[in-house]
Scaffold this motif. Structure first.
Motif, PDB file in Angstrom:
ATOM      1  N   SER A  21       5.072  11.587  -2.670  1.00  0.00           N
ATOM      2  CA  SER A  21       3.837  11.762  -3.443  1.00  0.00           C
ATOM      3  C   SER A  21       2.685  10.991  -2.816  1.00  0.00           C
ATOM      4  CB  SER A  21       4.056  11.290  -4.883  1.00  0.00           C
ATOM      5  OG  SER A  21       5.093  12.022  -5.506  1.00  0.00           O
ATOM      6  N   LEU A  22       2.968   9.780  -2.340  1.00  0.00           N
ATOM      7  CA  LEU A  22       1.916   8.957  -1.738  1.00  0.00           C
ATOM      8  C   LEU A  22       1.337   9.629  -0.500  1.00  0.00           C
ATOM      9  CD1 LEU A  22       0.347   6.293  -1.660  1.00  0.00           C
ATOM     10  CD2 LEU A  22       2.220   5.308  -0.338  1.00  0.00           C
ATOM     11  N   ILE A  23       2.201  10.143   0.365  1.00  0.00           N
ATOM     12  CA  ILE A  23       1.714  10.791   1.583  1.00  0.00           C
ATOM     13  C   ILE A  23       0.991  12.087   1.242  1.00  0.00           C
ATOM     14  CG2 ILE A  23       2.393  11.769   3.806  1.00  0.00           C
ATOM     15  CD1 ILE A  23       4.680   9.814   3.898  1.00  0.00           C
ATOM     16  N   SER A  24       1.454  12.798   0.216  1.00  0.00           N
ATOM     17  CA  SER A  24       0.772  14.026  -0.210  1.00  0.00           C
ATOM     18  C   SER A  24      -0.636  13.715  -0.709  1.00  0.00           C
ATOM     19  CB  SER A  24       1.575  14.715  -1.312  1.00  0.00           C
ATOM     20  OG  SER A  24       2.864  15.059  -0.868  1.00  0.00           O
ATOM     21  N   ILE A  25      -0.774  12.644  -1.489  1.00  0.00           N
ATOM     22  CA  ILE A  25      -2.098  12.250  -1.982  1.00  0.00           C
ATOM     23  C   ILE A  25      -3.014  11.869  -0.817  1.00  0.00           C
ATOM     24  CG2 ILE A  25      -3.322  10.493  -3.319  1.00  0.00           C
ATOM     25  CD1 ILE A  25      -0.886  10.454  -5.202  1.00  0.00           C
ATOM     26  N   LEU A  26      -2.480  11.136   0.164  1.00  0.00           N
ATOM     27  CA  LEU A  26      -3.279  10.775   1.335  1.00  0.00           C
ATOM     28  C   LEU A  26      -3.704  12.015   2.111  1.00  0.00           C
ATOM     29  CD1 LEU A  26      -1.319   7.651   2.647  1.00  0.00           C
ATOM     30  CD2 LEU A  26      -3.526   7.679   1.476  1.00  0.00           C
ATOM     31  N   MET A  27      -2.806  12.964   2.234  1.00  0.00           N
ATOM     32  CA  MET A  27      -3.112  14.203   2.940  1.00  0.00           C
ATOM     33  C   MET A  27      -4.214  14.979   2.222  1.00  0.00           C
ATOM     34  SD  MET A  27      -0.328  17.115   4.004  1.00  0.00           S
ATOM     35  CE  MET A  27      -0.783  18.564   4.955  1.00  0.00           C
ATOM     36  N   TYR A  28      -4.106  15.078   0.908  1.00  0.00           N
ATOM     37  CA  TYR A  28      -5.130  15.763   0.118  1.00  0.00           C
ATOM     38  C   TYR A  28      -6.461  15.021   0.198  1.00  0.00           C
ATOM     39  CZ  TYR A  28      -7.140  18.345  -3.819  1.00  0.00           C
ATOM     40  OH  TYR A  28      -7.934  19.143  -4.602  1.00  0.00           O
ATOM     41  N   GLY A  29      -6.409  13.690   0.151  1.00  0.00           N
ATOM     42  CA  GLY A  29      -7.629  12.902   0.235  1.00  0.00           C
ATOM     43  C   GLY A  29      -8.322  13.056   1.580  1.00  0.00           C
ATOM     44  N   LEU A  30      -7.552  13.095   2.673  1.00  0.00           N
ATOM     45  CA  LEU A  30      -8.144  13.287   3.992  1.00  0.00           C
ATOM     46  C   LEU A  30      -8.811  14.655   4.099  1.00  0.00           C
ATOM     47  CD1 LEU A  30      -5.414  11.713   6.316  1.00  0.00           C
ATOM     48  CD2 LEU A  30      -7.701  10.826   5.851  1.00  0.00           C
TER      49      LEU A  30
END
Length: 370
Positions: free
Chosen positions: A341-350
């Motif tokens: 979930s953390l990496i998915s949120i970072l990906m969406y944020g980028l």
């Protein structure tokens, strides 16, 4: 100012909880929490009674700290004092968050206070949810093998971070990032070709829309047989998930242009490349980014499911979740879900940051900045 009734009621409940035993056979809350607990209760009641919005921002950390102290001091199943104090402090924080979110901005409010009001709700709500998770599991003394506490998950994140990082590398770099890049490139090129071809719009575009609806659950085993059980077959899943939304949105963005702007460019003698780079491509970028943000979420979900369905080497977050769940190691399951979930949120944020950088001229961003 009117009192913050939710926070005031929460402070009263937390104060009553200090009178009763925290756990079965233990001392009262006042004995367990001591002076810090009493100070937090008195501060919550005093600030909630005043009710001014800037004081409500101080109430939020008071409520969160009180709930955290309540959880951290519990040993064994929670008693009446525990539940009153725990829910009371959470009510203090939630009531103050409501006042901060709903109150109007005053002329005397400085930029620092405005930033606090903007940041406080989205950062505090996840903390409240995590505290509820920890408080319920510890309060009911749920065994780790049935449902782990937040503390158990944090222990796994600390002790097994090397394994989780390795799994995350396989899932997100080899599978998601590789497939996402090829899906974006292929989908954009195909979308441009379809947008400039009436034949492809009539023939291929309906097929692309239909094929994009194929359930990945049924497709994953076929891809595993065709491309092998290693990371390549999971990357192909991401390519498919990304390709079709990008195609459809690219075609829509390139074709749905303002006809007045198109006629103006032609009146100035613009050729097809000028029209593409100065009108059609900028118009398509918001469409493409909408597709990418949707594909970023779906690709992570799909690749985790694909790792479930395509048996292969025991690496990757999906494999970690599957293997750990079979062993009953649910703390590892939740740790792997957290990393995913953390990496998915970072990906969406980028992607969102890149969208704002490239399409800052779009009316939606101008409305946000107004």
């Amino acid at each position: 100012m009117k009192p913050i009734w939710g926070s005031l009621l929460g402070g009263v409940l937390a104060g009553l909880g200090l009178v009763f035993p925290v756990a079965s056979g233990s001392a009262s809350g006042l004995t367990v929490f001591g002076i810090p607990g009493l100070v937090l209760v008195l501060a919550a009641v005093a600030l909630a009674t005043d009710g001014r919005p800037w004081l409500a921002t101080i109430l939020v950390p008071i409520g969160l700290l009180g709930a955290l102290e309540t959880v951290s001091t519990l040993e064994g199943p929670g008693g009446l004092g525990y539940w009153l104090t725990f829910w009371g402090f959470l009510m203090v924080a939630l009531g103050a968050l409501g006042r901060v979110s709903l109150s109007e901005r005053s002329d005397e409010e400085g930029p620092a206070m405005a930033r606090v009001r903007a940041i406080l709700p989205p950062t505090s709500v996840p903390l409240v949810l995590l505290l509820v998770w920890q408080g319920l599991v510890l309060g009911f003394d749920v065994p780790k093998g049935i449902f782990p506490s937040l503390g158990n998950v944090i222990d796994i994140l600390v002790s097994s971070y090397q394994v989780l990082v390795r799994d995350a590398y396989v899932t997100f770099v080899k599978e998601v990032l590789f497939g996402f890049t090829f899906g974006l490139a292929g989908g954009f090129v195909a979308g441009v070709a379809i947008a400039y071809s009436g034949f492809l719009q009539r023939g291929f575009l309906p097929l692309a829309a239909a094929f994009g609806a194929v359930p990945i659950v049924g497709l994953a085993p076929v891809l595993g047989r065709a491309f092998g059980v290693d990371w390549e077959s999971k990357a192909v899943v991401v390519v498919i998930i990304t390709f079709f939304p990008v195609v459809l949105n690219t075609v829509a963005g390139l074709t749905e242009v303002d006809q007045l702007k198109l006629e103006l460019l032609r009146a100035y003698g613009a050729n097809r490349w000028d029209v593409f780079f100065k009108l059609r491509l900028p118009n398509a970028l918001p469409f493409v980014f909408n597709a990418l943000k949707l594909a970023a979420v779906l690709s992570v979900i799909s690749v985790i499911v694909a790792e479930f369905l395509i048996p292969g080497p025991p690496v990757g977050l999906g494999q970690r979740i599957s293997l750990s769940a079979r062993r009953g190691a649910f703390d590892v399951v939740f740790a792997a879900i957290f990393v995913s979930s953390l990496i998915s949120i970072l990906m969406y944020g980028l992607l969102s940051a890149l969208e704002r950088w490239l399409t800052g001229w779009h009316p939606s961003f101008r409305e946000e900045d107004a």
